[in-house]
Write an enzyme that holds these catalytic residues in place. Sequence first.
Site, PDB file in Angstrom:
ATOM      1  N   HIS A  15      36.769  24.100  39.616  1.00 51.24           N
ATOM      2  CA  HIS A  15      35.302  24.256  39.869  1.00 51.24           C
ATOM      3  C   HIS A  15      34.582  23.987  38.743  1.00 51.24           C
ATOM      4  CE1 HIS A  15      35.578  27.257  43.616  1.00 51.24           C
ATOM      5  NE2 HIS A  15      36.476  26.163  43.791  1.00 51.24           N
TER       6      HIS A  15
ATOM      7  N   LYS B 231      38.546  38.295  34.167  1.00 53.05           N
ATOM      8  CA  LYS B 231      39.205  38.292  32.811  1.00 53.05           C
ATOM      9  C   LYS B 231      40.504  38.687  32.877  1.00 53.05           C
ATOM     10  CE  LYS B 231      36.037  35.989  30.824  1.00 53.05           C
ATOM     11  NZ  LYS B 231      36.422  34.608  31.276  1.00 53.05           N
TER      12      LYS B 231
ATOM     13  N   TYR C 210      32.500  33.136  30.643  1.00 50.65           N
ATOM     14  CA  TYR C 210      33.269  32.928  31.719  1.00 50.65           C
ATOM     15  C   TYR C 210      34.317  31.737  31.793  1.00 50.65           C
ATOM     16  CZ  TYR C 210      33.845  33.247  36.829  1.00 50.65           C
ATOM     17  OH  TYR C 210      34.222  33.474  38.100  1.00 50.65           O
TER      18      TYR C 210
ATOM     19  N   TYR D  98      28.381  35.008  43.367  1.00 54.37           N
ATOM     20  CA  TYR D  98      28.312  36.641  42.919  1.00 54.37           C
ATOM     21  C   TYR D  98      26.835  36.827  43.500  1.00 54.37           C
ATOM     22  CZ  TYR D  98      32.407  35.963  39.572  1.00 54.37           C
ATOM     23  OH  TYR D  98      33.770  35.902  39.129  1.00 54.37           O
TER      24      TYR D  98
ATOM     25  N   PRO E 186      36.933  43.720  37.219  1.00 49.48           N
ATOM     26  CA  PRO E 186      37.220  42.406  37.478  1.00 49.48           C
ATOM     27  C   PRO E 186      35.926  41.476  37.614  1.00 49.48           C
ATOM     28  CG  PRO E 186      37.283  43.770  39.506  1.00 49.48           C
ATOM     29  CD  PRO E 186      37.155  44.677  38.462  1.00 49.48           C
TER      30      PRO E 186
HETATM   31  P1  FAD Z   1      50.639  43.357  35.629  1.00 46.06           P
HETATM   32  O1  FAD Z   1      50.434  41.871  36.663  1.00 46.06           O
HETATM   33  O2  FAD Z   1      50.365  44.557  36.257  1.00 46.06           O
HETATM   34  O3  FAD Z   1      52.194  43.286  35.814  1.00 46.06           O
HETATM   35  C1  FAD Z   1      52.992  44.523  35.280  1.00 46.06           C
HETATM   36  C2  FAD Z   1      54.471  44.397  35.853  1.00 46.06           C
HETATM   37  O4  FAD Z   1      55.255  45.302  35.338  1.00 46.06           O
HETATM   38  C3  FAD Z   1      54.358  44.646  37.299  1.00 46.06           C
HETATM   39  O5  FAD Z   1      55.119  43.598  37.966  1.00 46.06           O
HETATM   40  C4  FAD Z   1      54.847  46.037  37.623  1.00 46.06           C
HETATM   41  O6  FAD Z   1      55.572  46.174  38.708  1.00 46.06           O
HETATM   42  C5  FAD Z   1      55.754  46.061  36.493  1.00 46.06           C
HETATM   43  N1  FAD Z   1      56.388  47.585  35.948  1.00 46.06           N
HETATM   44  C6  FAD Z   1      55.466  48.586  36.040  1.00 46.06           C
HETATM   45  N2  FAD Z   1      55.997  49.619  35.437  1.00 46.06           N
HETATM   46  C7  FAD Z   1      57.315  49.257  35.205  1.00 46.06           C
HETATM   47  C8  FAD Z   1      58.521  49.854  34.718  1.00 46.06           C
HETATM   48  N3  FAD Z   1      58.338  51.022  34.330  1.00 46.06           N
HETATM   49  N4  FAD Z   1      59.668  48.813  34.716  1.00 46.06           N
HETATM   50  C9  FAD Z   1      59.534  47.868  34.849  1.00 46.06           C
HETATM   51  N5  FAD Z   1      58.484  47.155  35.181  1.00 46.06           N
HETATM   52  C10 FAD Z   1      57.609  47.725  35.533  1.00 46.06           C
HETATM   53  N6  FAD Z   1      41.762  40.569  37.586  1.00 46.06           N
HETATM   54  C11 FAD Z   1      40.904  39.790  38.107  1.00 46.06           C
HETATM   55  O7  FAD Z   1      40.571  39.120  37.322  1.00 46.06           O
HETATM   56  N7  FAD Z   1      40.279  39.651  39.346  1.00 46.06           N
HETATM   57  C12 FAD Z   1      40.808  40.500  40.346  1.00 46.06           C
HETATM   58  O8  FAD Z   1      40.526  40.253  41.446  1.00 46.06           O
HETATM   59  C13 FAD Z   1      41.818  41.538  40.201  1.00 46.06           C
HETATM   60  N8  FAD Z   1      42.187  42.159  41.079  1.00 46.06           N
HETATM   61  C14 FAD Z   1      43.412  43.268  40.679  1.00 46.06           C
HETATM   62  C15 FAD Z   1      43.870  44.023  41.921  1.00 46.06           C
HETATM   63  C16 FAD Z   1      44.792  45.222  41.559  1.00 46.06           C
HETATM   64  C17 FAD Z   1      44.976  45.941  42.592  1.00 46.06           C
HETATM   65  C18 FAD Z   1      45.160  45.185  40.161  1.00 46.06           C
HETATM   66  C19 FAD Z   1      46.124  46.105  39.883  1.00 46.06           C
HETATM   67  C20 FAD Z   1      44.755  44.277  39.220  1.00 46.06           C
HETATM   68  C21 FAD Z   1      43.668  43.376  39.565  1.00 46.06           C
HETATM   69  N9  FAD Z   1      42.917  42.600  38.348  1.00 46.06           N
HETATM   70  C22 FAD Z   1      42.348  41.435  38.959  1.00 46.06           C
HETATM   71  C23 FAD Z   1      43.733  42.354  37.375  1.00 46.06           C
HETATM   72  C24 FAD Z   1      44.852  41.368  36.963  1.00 46.06           C
HETATM   73  O9  FAD Z   1      45.518  41.328  38.137  1.00 46.06           O
HETATM   74  C25 FAD Z   1      45.573  41.852  35.858  1.00 46.06           C
HETATM   75  O10 FAD Z   1      44.966  41.868  34.633  1.00 46.06           O
HETATM   76  C26 FAD Z   1      46.977  41.049  35.501  1.00 46.06           C
HETATM   77  O11 FAD Z   1      47.807  41.331  36.559  1.00 46.06           O
HETATM   78  C27 FAD Z   1      47.603  41.693  34.456  1.00 46.06           C
HETATM   79  O12 FAD Z   1      48.753  40.994  34.123  1.00 46.06           O
HETATM   80  P2  FAD Z   1      50.098  41.909  33.391  1.00 46.06           P
HETATM   81  O13 FAD Z   1      51.209  40.939  33.421  1.00 46.06           O
HETATM   82  O14 FAD Z   1      49.507  42.413  32.059  1.00 46.06           O
HETATM   83  O15 FAD Z   1      50.282  43.383  34.165  1.00 46.06           O
HETATM   84  C1  DHB Z   2      38.390  36.362  41.972  1.00 50.20           C
HETATM   85  C2  DHB Z   2      38.411  37.491  41.313  1.00 50.20           C
HETATM   86  C3  DHB Z   2      37.483  37.986  40.497  1.00 50.20           C
HETATM   87  O1  DHB Z   2      37.537  39.090  39.997  1.00 50.20           O
HETATM   88  C4  DHB Z   2      36.468  37.405  40.195  1.00 50.20           C
HETATM   89  O2  DHB Z   2      35.674  37.719  39.399  1.00 50.20           O
HETATM   90  C5  DHB Z   2      36.207  36.053  40.886  1.00 50.20           C
HETATM   91  C6  DHB Z   2      37.293  35.752  41.864  1.00 50.20           C
HETATM   92  C7  DHB Z   2      39.287  35.889  43.144  1.00 50.20           C
HETATM   93  O3  DHB Z   2      40.336  36.758  43.294  1.00 50.20           O
HETATM   94  O4  DHB Z   2      39.210  34.694  43.583  1.00 50.20           O
END
Ligand code: FAD
Ligand code: DHB
Length: 391
Positions: A74, A299, A385, A203, A295
Amino acid sequence: MNARTDVAIVGAGPAGLLLSHLLHLNGVESVVLESRSREYVESRVRAGVLEHPTAELLREVGLGERMDREGLVHAGISLRFDGADHRIGFDELLGKTITVYGQQEVVKDLVAARLRDGGQVEFEVADTAVHDIGDDAPWVSYVDAQGEGRRLDCAVVAGCDGFHGVTRGAVPSARLRVFDRRYPFAWLGILAKARPLHEELVYARHARGFALCSMRSPQITRLYLQVGADETVEQWPDDRVWEELTARLAVDGRGTVNVGDVLDKGVTAMRSFVAVPLRHGRLFLAGDAAHIVPPTGAKGMNLAIADVSLLARALTALLRTGRADLADSYSDTALRRVWRAEHFSWFMTSMLHSTGDEFDEQLALSQLRYIAGSTAAATSLAENYVGLPFA
Ligand code: FAD
Ligand code: DHB
């Protein structure tokens, strides 16, 4: 049973899996421990926007093939307010793009790459605990998928276990400074079998609350609605969801949303949180384990990826040549980028959500109109962004 590795990585999200892949490319061994099943982490619907530097990094390290085939590039987004769309064109302002590619697709690509390269990823572990991070010989204890107690000795522990993980809690609370902000609303996320209303993300700021139309493919749309902080999915039956999306995304009183079958629905809390520093002895925190953003700026996953691109370099220098400077500066370097994203995410959130406060409403509308009318303001939004450079 005991085993040994260079880096024990807790968590197989984007941060933990990518760190393991990058270390492997640098000749450093790691083991990833994940509490959920492979199927679960590969199907968890979350973020969808890859910043320009994120997509570049994934390509550089051999993870771009499916992203380039299936991801949607995009060149801009639209801000919808005052009943009209105002496009922020990343291409003309910066010559950059973003890629819409679901987080679970990134995770699938990472798991496949680790397994193909002989990487060790242990799913469905329980009772993970981190020990002796203040010493030269830290270790991790856990119960494996077969129910057997294990000990993993290592040189370094990487805490990539997300916001609700255990690694951050291994740091004595007196040594951890926490910055925390809650918001009086949450997001209801909807995945639906319906055409997105526009080819780029929209948005929308509306008196009834924020709405966002994103996508996963030309046939699958990803939508978000501002809801109350305490609301649950049960309060949002499909009919109510479509009614509200139609109202908030209307232009000139006309609905623009395409209605379809709902495939997934969930509520995400909105919070800004940073725990500093990111290093405690032999424990290094990365991604959501150390910081989260609301979110609205897209980021979260990008920050997790930026953290581990720095951390992989720092740990490689430390473990292969004994050079400690990058490991010593990891926290400060990563946090500069984290705080920029914290600010941008807070800024986008405040500008696009309604709190019912009339003064805030006027400030937000004034800011949106300024961005729509000023190339300087639009460029600033675009630069944040699409993502600032990693290092
Ligand atoms: P995570 O993806 O959370 O990975 C951590 C991993 O560690 C998980 O797989 C978990 O199961 C594992 N874990 C936890 N505890 C333990 C343990 N004790 N032992 C072993 N493993 C463990 N960001 C956006 O930008 N847009 C969005 O729309 C958006 N939606 C989201 C919706 C939800 C429900 C959540 C929770 C987050 C969302 N985020 C979103 C944020 C984004 O998904 C996260 O910033 C991203 O996943 C971060 O990656 P990470 O690897 O740091 O953590
Ligand atoms: C999506 C999630 C976001 O948090 C955002 O700002 C834009 C797009 C998505 O899931 O596509």
